[in-house]
Design a protein around this motif. Structure first.
Motif, PDB file in Angstrom:
ATOM      1  N   TYR A 166      -6.167   6.138  -4.169  1.00 31.74           N
ATOM      2  CA  TYR A 166      -4.903   6.507  -3.543  1.00 31.74           C
ATOM      3  C   TYR A 166      -4.837   8.008  -3.316  1.00 31.74           C
ATOM      4  CZ  TYR A 166      -3.058   8.120  -8.111  1.00 31.74           C
ATOM      5  OH  TYR A 166      -2.846   8.784  -9.299  1.00 31.74           O
ATOM      6  N   THR A 212       5.609  10.256  -2.623  1.00 32.11           N
ATOM      7  CA  THR A 212       5.166   9.177  -1.748  1.00 32.11           C
ATOM      8  C   THR A 212       3.658   9.019  -1.906  1.00 32.11           C
ATOM      9  OG1 THR A 212       6.948   9.472  -0.155  1.00 32.11           O
ATOM     10  CG2 THR A 212       4.947   8.383   0.629  1.00 32.11           C
ATOM     11  N   THR A 234       7.352   4.904  -2.582  1.00 27.74           N
ATOM     12  CA  THR A 234       8.063   6.170  -2.702  1.00 27.74           C
ATOM     13  C   THR A 234       8.958   6.116  -3.939  1.00 27.74           C
ATOM     14  OG1 THR A 234       8.086   6.591  -0.318  1.00 27.74           O
ATOM     15  CG2 THR A 234       9.715   7.750  -1.644  1.00 27.74           C
ATOM     16  N   TRP A 262       0.067   6.613  -0.948  1.00 34.71           N
ATOM     17  CA  TRP A 262      -0.638   5.636  -0.116  1.00 34.71           C
ATOM     18  C   TRP A 262      -1.814   5.085  -0.907  1.00 34.71           C
ATOM     19  CZ3 TRP A 262      -4.501   7.146   4.277  1.00 34.71           C
ATOM     20  CH2 TRP A 262      -4.986   5.981   4.886  1.00 34.71           C
ATOM     21  N   ARG A 312       0.793  -1.226   0.000  1.00 35.47           N
ATOM     22  CA  ARG A 312       0.000   0.000   0.000  1.00 35.47           C
ATOM     23  C   ARG A 312       0.827   1.279   0.000  1.00 35.47           C
ATOM     24  NH1 ARG A 312      -5.458  -0.736   3.682  1.00 35.47           N
ATOM     25  NH2 ARG A 312      -6.258  -2.580   2.596  1.00 35.47           N
ATOM     26  N   TRP A 313       2.108   1.202   0.332  1.00 33.52           N
ATOM     27  CA  TRP A 313       2.939   2.398   0.414  1.00 33.52           C
ATOM     28  C   TRP A 313       4.114   2.297  -0.559  1.00 33.52           C
ATOM     29  CZ3 TRP A 313       2.059   6.865   3.075  1.00 33.52           C
ATOM     30  CH2 TRP A 313       1.056   6.831   4.046  1.00 33.52           C
TER      31      TRP A 313
END
Length: 480
Positions: free
Chosen positions: A428, A419, A374, A421, A371-372
């Protein structure tokens, strides 16, 4: 007693007969009819159009954004005629929404596909939303038997700006956001190898007639006569993908004396057309050992006379004031010419002098979890006018010697991080921060001071301006 028994049995038989007759009159429950039948031939979300063998998928997406530090727009960038004073819109809202339709069915030569994406895109600078609420259509194409016709994406492209950044105004070839008109054929060779040859809409910036002295030069490109010819060779495999590509572009000016369609223009002659060109190479490497989904992507390009392959979303001239006291600028053109037929010396007629440039984009995306994620991205671009072209634009004419310190070569570089999420697989939000630097051209040097061309103040002292940009996004997909 016997009579009573007979009466009871007769009554029961009558009731059974009546009940049976009534039951026969009741409607029989029909089998359920599947009015919309699922089509599994082309993936999730497709349905058969009733009465046909055609499958269709309806999708779309909605997006809301806020940006700061991009001169009141998300497309042209921070250094596009930025007066950088109290009239500048440093804040910007944008909302976009698109509906997509993907229709496919089989022919004897394979699948035929039609795809459209239409919607609205609006920028809001504080109360002027109605003025910039625009209809937008960035896809409308047909694919069949290896051919692609319509507004899709240029086959020159490889590096994807939106894959690792929310910004698209920095130099690069990516036409994905706005789309590009193409007519091409892709041959599949197996094992992930393919090649494409296409005729595409002409990618052009401007042509400058140096004999017309102006701080803001007039574009003297001729009419659209021939499409660009684009070719690539590509491989897509488990390790990633790679591509080499090139394009040929017609560079054609109007006249030596450009006064529209006047007789003076028609008899003044014109420089001969030239062939601009660009080559590029790109690579994408999957890096699952660092994180599931991690990858690196990069693309490098070099051109002579086809600079929009490097500056797809940039306007022809970069210029920005720095607090009104200093400025930086960077001109962009495909070619420059000068003089008049029969002229001599510095007024002699020239052919088209092609401008050269090169750029590189690179990015790495890391997945901290499903889910994350960068990304870290950056790039560099440089424009080189050459001595012959610089003498014309700097006001010294054909073959002249530049004696005032004018140097129109310039470059820019940028670095940023995004970044994101992913709250669900189709919803998102994220934040993108970018730092940019313009290393300015020099218009002239006087009294030991270098001067640049301001977007609104003429010649003022030169600086190499920089900029911070921030962008927050919330995005919701329907079916892709």
């Amino acid at each position: 007693m016997k009579m009573v028994k007979s009466l009871l049995l007769g009554s029961a038989a009558g009731l059974v007969a009546v009940a049976g007759a009534q039951a026969a009159d009741l409607p029989v429950k029909a089998k359920p009819v599947q009015y919309v039948k699922i089509c599994s031939l082309y993936g999730v979300g497709f349905y058969y159009i009733p009465g046909t063998d055609m499958c269709i998928k309806i999708g779309g997406w909605v997006r809301a954004e806020y940006g700061w530090g991009q001169n009141g727009n998300f497309a042209w960038g921070w250094a596009s005629a930025n007066v950088n004073n109290r009239t500048t819109n440093n804040s910007d809202f944008r909302a976009r929404g698109y509906i997509t339709a993907d229709a496919r069915n089989q022919t004897e030569y394979g699948t035929v596909r039609g795809y459209i994406a239409v919607g609205v895109s609006e920028n809001e600078h504080g109360g002027d939303v109605a003025a910039s609420n625009n209809f937008s259509a960035n896809r409308a194409f047909i694919q069949w038997a290896g051919f692609t016709f319509g507004r899709a994406q240029s086959f020159f492209d490889f590096y994807s700006n939106p894959a690792t950044s929310y910004w698209g105004a920095f130099p690069g070839s990516d036409t994905g956001d706005g789309g590009w008109f193409v007519m091409g054929y892709t041959a599949q060779f197996g094992n992930g190898f393919s090649a494409t040859l296409a005729a595409e809409a002409s990618r052009k910036t401007i042509i400058v007639d140096g004999s017309v002295s102006s701080i803001s030069p007039t574009n003297t490109y001729g009419g659209f006569q021939a499409p660009d010819v684009v070719a690539n060779l590509r491989v897509d495999q488990a390790w990633g993908s790679a591509q080499i590509m090139g394009a040929l572009h017609q560079v054609n000016a109007t006249y030596y004396s450009d006064s529209g369609n006047s007789t003076a223009s028609l008899v003044s002659g014109h420089p001969e057309d030239k062939l601009g060109w660009v080559i590029g190479a790109g690579i994408k490497l999957n890096a699952p050992s660092f994180g599931m989904g991690d990858y690196f992507q990069a693309q490098v390009n070099y051109t002579e006379g086809a600079l929009r392959y490097l500056f797809q979303t940039s306007q022809p001239s970069w210029s920005i004031n720095d607090s009104g006291s200093f400025a930086g600028f960077g001109p962009i053109a495909d070619a420059v010419y000068n003089g008049v037929l029969g002229g001599t010396g510095t007024s002699a007629a020239t052919g088209l002098n092609l401008v050269s440039a090169w750029n590189v984009n690179a990015a790495y995306e890391h997945f901290w979890s499903p889910r994350w994620r960068t990304s870290l991205y950056g790039g560099y671009a440089a424009v080189n006018f050459g001595s012959g072209t610089s003498s014309i634009l700097c006001g010294f004419g054909t073959g002249g010697t530049v004696t005032n310190g004018c140097d129109l070569d310039w470059n820019t570089w940028w670095v940023g991080s995004r970044t994101q999420w992913n709250i669900t697989k189709d919803f998102y939000m994220g934040l993108d921060v970018m730092y940019s630097k313009l290393e300015s051209a020099t218009a002239l040097v006087s009294g030991g001071t270098a001067f640049a061309i301001s977007p609104n103040l003429g010649f003022i002292p030169k600086t190499d301006p920089d900029n911070w940009s921030f962008r927050f996004r919330v995005h919701r997909d329907f079916y892709p």
